[in-house]
Enzyme design. Structure first.
Site, PDB file in Angstrom:
ATOM      1  N   TYR A  37       2.154   0.988   1.040  1.00  0.00           N
ATOM      2  CA  TYR A  37       3.656   0.678   0.719  1.00  0.00           C
ATOM      3  C   TYR A  37       3.794   0.204  -0.687  1.00  0.00           C
ATOM      4  O   TYR A  37       2.834  -0.783  -1.221  1.00  0.00           O
ATOM      5  CB  TYR A  37       4.268  -0.489   1.820  1.00  0.00           C
ATOM      6  CG  TYR A  37       5.633  -0.586   1.732  1.00  0.00           C
ATOM      7  CD1 TYR A  37       6.529   0.157   1.779  1.00  0.00           C
ATOM      8  CD2 TYR A  37       5.993  -1.931   1.513  1.00  0.00           C
ATOM      9  CE1 TYR A  37       7.942  -0.036   1.656  1.00  0.00           C
ATOM     10  CE2 TYR A  37       7.150  -2.220   1.505  1.00  0.00           C
ATOM     11  CZ  TYR A  37       8.245  -1.396   1.731  1.00  0.00           C
ATOM     12  OH  TYR A  37       9.569  -1.747   1.586  1.00  0.00           O
ATOM     13  N   ASP A  70      -1.125  -2.458  -7.065  1.00  0.00           N
ATOM     14  CA  ASP A  70      -0.047  -3.085  -6.490  1.00  0.00           C
ATOM     15  C   ASP A  70      -0.607  -4.332  -5.730  1.00  0.00           C
ATOM     16  O   ASP A  70      -1.213  -4.149  -4.700  1.00  0.00           O
ATOM     17  CB  ASP A  70       0.531  -2.317  -5.602  1.00  0.00           C
ATOM     18  CG  ASP A  70       1.990  -2.983  -4.941  1.00  0.00           C
ATOM     19  OD1 ASP A  70       2.116  -4.111  -5.240  1.00  0.00           O
ATOM     20  OD2 ASP A  70       2.537  -2.202  -4.451  1.00  0.00           O
ATOM     21  N   LYS A  94       6.077 -11.716  -3.610  1.00  0.00           N
ATOM     22  CA  LYS A  94       5.605 -12.559  -2.444  1.00  0.00           C
ATOM     23  C   LYS A  94       5.148 -13.858  -2.950  1.00  0.00           C
ATOM     24  O   LYS A  94       6.057 -14.862  -3.101  1.00  0.00           O
ATOM     25  CB  LYS A  94       4.476 -11.721  -1.492  1.00  0.00           C
ATOM     26  CG  LYS A  94       5.269 -10.487  -0.909  1.00  0.00           C
ATOM     27  CD  LYS A  94       4.489  -9.858   0.247  1.00  0.00           C
ATOM     28  CE  LYS A  94       5.418  -8.776   0.920  1.00  0.00           C
ATOM     29  NZ  LYS A  94       4.988  -7.467   0.606  1.00  0.00           N
TER      30      LYS A  94
END
Ligand code: PLP
Length: 461
Positions: free
Chosen positions: A162, A264, A299
């Site tokens: 994702y 990522d 995050k």
């Protein structure tokens, strides 16, 4: 500090009469009238586990409290950012102090520089960094830079990875879509989808074949540094491949064809280790040295405020406007509250903090495995640094297909029994479980007490 400035909510009143979920029910009903499915991000709707999501009133340390007065040990941590626990007093103070000096300037401010310096000092391949407002923006912008740098259109991604809700990256995108059994997303144009090639995770033969055939069209391969949005599926370190770790293999294969590698680390960054997952499988010098060209973060980097970042090779980042031809911008990018929260978080993320997180993570892994084993529930615990997840199946998970083959019904029963016992797990079988420095022995004891009953509930299929 005066009383009304305290960061930690008052302890739960033992004489208070919890409202048994009535207020959350009422809010969810109101929410569904004015917000699609009642939520602003799909997994929060509890679609795959059923029931009504508790509406959260406040949080402190490892605990969440809902509007009905029920308290939970939190193993979601806002999906990663709350690595120091909730309402960490130094972070809250930093944000309060920043807020007093103005909420947004739309002009350069010092915190942006310090935050970029902090990331660059931890992550070798990052020479230059730009701040955005979400992980989605970070991956979207990194793709744009990669396409501009190579003059090519095709992006290669892995099933189960994702990267946010970027159109081009929504194919077989793991947790959010897996939870709702969607193949991808409606509303993505055929031409966008055509420029994205999806490969099974870890499949070196498929990557070799793809590059042999279409290498000259490929701008970049994007991968989660360690996939954690189909549950945690660490890349092979070479033991199952040809002596070269999977990420290094991707870097070498992409570079041989003039393509780029984007890793990522929105989820793994500054969580899997002090240097993210790159600190585990990339930070080597000499023969085994390799580096991604671009990396994405989010995050943890924002300490709970909306922040993302992308960075990498200075020559690639120099393509960004206004110095270069790749347009990218943001009204609130580099927001002073967000950088204050990020910096106050980084200031506390030293070796000691990562040791504490690692200890809490291994203890919890053992507790869960013991409880599920005792109840005869098939399961596998997989890790990537301090990150872990629990799959409800009996064989190791290497691909998205493996992850989807787990017993999601058993997970839903387990989830609700844990929730009833005061432990808030991710409401999906395809997510990592998040611990923080605030998950101390007392917190872990509360989880340990809840586990045997939940494991029994999982076993009763
Ligand atoms: C969460 C996540 C994103 C998206 O970040 P948002 O801030 O939710 O847009 C991207 N990539 C990975 C690996 C993630 O875990």
């Amino acid at each position: 500090m005066t009383n009304d400035q305290t960061a930690v909510p008052a302890p739960l009143d033992p004489d208070a009469d919890p409202t048994d979920g009535a207020l959350s029910e009422e809010l969810f009903a109101r929410a569904r009238r004015v917000i699609p499915s009642g939520v602003n991000s799909p997994v929060r709707a509890f679609g795959s586990v059923g029931g009504t999501p508790p509406f959260i009133d406040s949080a402190a340390g490892a605990l969440l409290r809902d509007v009905d007065g029920r308290e939970y040990v939190d193993l979601v941590g806002s999906w990663g950012p709350m690595i120091l626990g909730h309402a960490n007093s130094l972070v809250v103070d930093a944000v309060r102090e920043a807020a007093g000096r103005g909420l947004s300037f739309g002009a350069p401010q010092p915190g942006e520089v310090t935050l970029a310096e902090e990331v660059i000092s931890r992550i070798g391949p990052v020479e230059s960094l730009r701040l955005v407002n979400s992980g989605t923006e970070a991956t979207m912008s990194a793709l744009r830079v990669a396409r501009a740098a190579t003059g090519r259109d095709v992006i290669v991604k892995f099933a189960g990875c994702y990267h946010g809700h970027v159109d081009a990256l929504l194919a077989e995108a793991g947790s959010g879509v897996a939870t709702f059994a969607m193949p991808g997303s409606a509303g993505v144009t055929a031409s966008t989808a055509r420029d994205t090639v999806v490969v099974p995770y870890g499949d070196r033969a498929a990557i070799r074949a793809l590059f042999a055939e279409r290498g000259h069209e490929i701008a970049a391969v994007i991968t989660e540094a360690a996939p954690a949005n189909m549950g945690v599926v660490p890349p092979s370190g070479g033991e199952r491949g040809d002596g070269v770790g999977f990420n290094r293999f991707l870097a070498e294969t992409a570079h041989a064809a003039g393509a780029l590698l984007i890793t990522d680390e929105v989820l793994t960054g500054f969580r899997a280790s002090r240097e993210g997952y790159y600190g585990i499988d990339g930070a080597v010098s000499g023969d085994g040295a390799w580096a991604p060209d671009l990396m994405t973060f989010g995050k943890v980097i924002g300490g709970g405020l909306p922040v993302g970042a992308f960075g990498g090779r200075a020559d690639l980042m120099a393509l960004l406007a206004p110095g270069g031809p790749v347009y990218q911008a943001g009204t609130l990018s580099g927001n002073p509250l967000a950088t204050a929260a990020g910096l106050a978080t980084f200031a506390q993320l030293d070796e000691h903090a990562y040791k504490a997180i690692g200890r809490a993570s291994s203890t919890l892994q053992q507790l869960v495995a013991d409880a599920l084993t005792a109840a005869g529930v098939p399961h596998v615990v997989q890790t990537a640094g301090t990150l872990f997840s629990v799959f409800f199946r009996d064989a190791p998970v290497r691909t998205y297909a493996d992850a989807k083959a787990q017993d999601t019904g058993a997970f839903a029963r387990f989830f609700h029994a844990m929730l009833d016992a005061g432990v808030y797990l991710p409401p999906s079988a395809f997510e990592a479980w998040f611990v923080s420095t605030a998950h101390d022995d007392e917190t872990l004891d509360r989880i340990a007490e809840a586990l045997p009953g939940a494991a029994k509930a999982a076993a009763q299929g």
